[in-house]
Design a protein around this motif. Structure first.
Motif, PDB file in Angstrom:
ATOM      1  N   ARG A   6      -3.391  57.439  53.399  1.00  0.00           N
ATOM      2  CA  ARG A   6      -1.882  57.833  53.840  1.00  0.00           C
ATOM      3  C   ARG A   6      -0.980  56.879  53.528  1.00  0.00           C
ATOM      4  NH1 ARG A   6      -2.310  62.003  58.433  1.00  0.00           N
ATOM      5  NH2 ARG A   6      -4.103  62.557  58.228  1.00  0.00           N
ATOM      6  N   THR A  10       0.194  55.782  60.470  1.00  0.00           N
ATOM      7  CA  THR A  10      -0.526  56.728  61.310  1.00  0.00           C
ATOM      8  C   THR A  10      -0.429  56.150  62.782  1.00  0.00           C
ATOM      9  OG1 THR A  10      -2.744  55.644  61.000  1.00  0.00           O
ATOM     10  CG2 THR A  10      -2.348  57.425  59.631  1.00  0.00           C
ATOM     11  N   ALA A  16       3.524  60.744  62.145  1.00  0.00           N
ATOM     12  CA  ALA A  16       2.118  61.504  61.579  1.00  0.00           C
ATOM     13  C   ALA A  16       1.790  62.739  61.866  1.00  0.00           C
ATOM     14  CB  ALA A  16       0.946  60.549  62.108  1.00  0.00           C
ATOM     15  N   GLU A  20       1.612  65.844  59.453  1.00  0.00           N
ATOM     16  CA  GLU A  20       0.601  66.796  59.587  1.00  0.00           C
ATOM     17  C   GLU A  20       1.104  68.302  59.584  1.00  0.00           C
ATOM     18  OE1 GLU A  20      -3.187  68.062  59.612  1.00  0.00           O
ATOM     19  OE2 GLU A  20      -2.519  66.286  59.237  1.00  0.00           O
TER      20      GLU A  20
END
Length: 65
Positions: A6, A10, A16, A20
């Protein structure tokens, strides 16, 4: 298996979640366009589309659940 890396942190929580959600939106858009392109191809090339359906049917018959 290795996990995808990533680029964002996160531990950020909201960042995050937002990424997403953005990833899910991009994926949904891609799948819609892919489905639309397949339908267009099937309309334009019916013989090839029929052959592809037949190959898929053979694959499904030979696949064991």
């Amino acid at each position: 298996m290795h996990e995808p890396q990533r680029t964002e942190d996160t531990a950020g929580g909201d960042a995050a979640d937002e990424s997403e959600a953005a990833r899910r939106r991009r994926r949904a858009q891609f799948l819609r366009e892919l489905h639309e392109a397949k339908e267009l191809r099937n309309r334009v090339q019916p013989r090839r589309a029929r052959a592809e359906r037949m190959r898929q049917a053979v694959r499904m018959r030979t696949f064991r659940w």
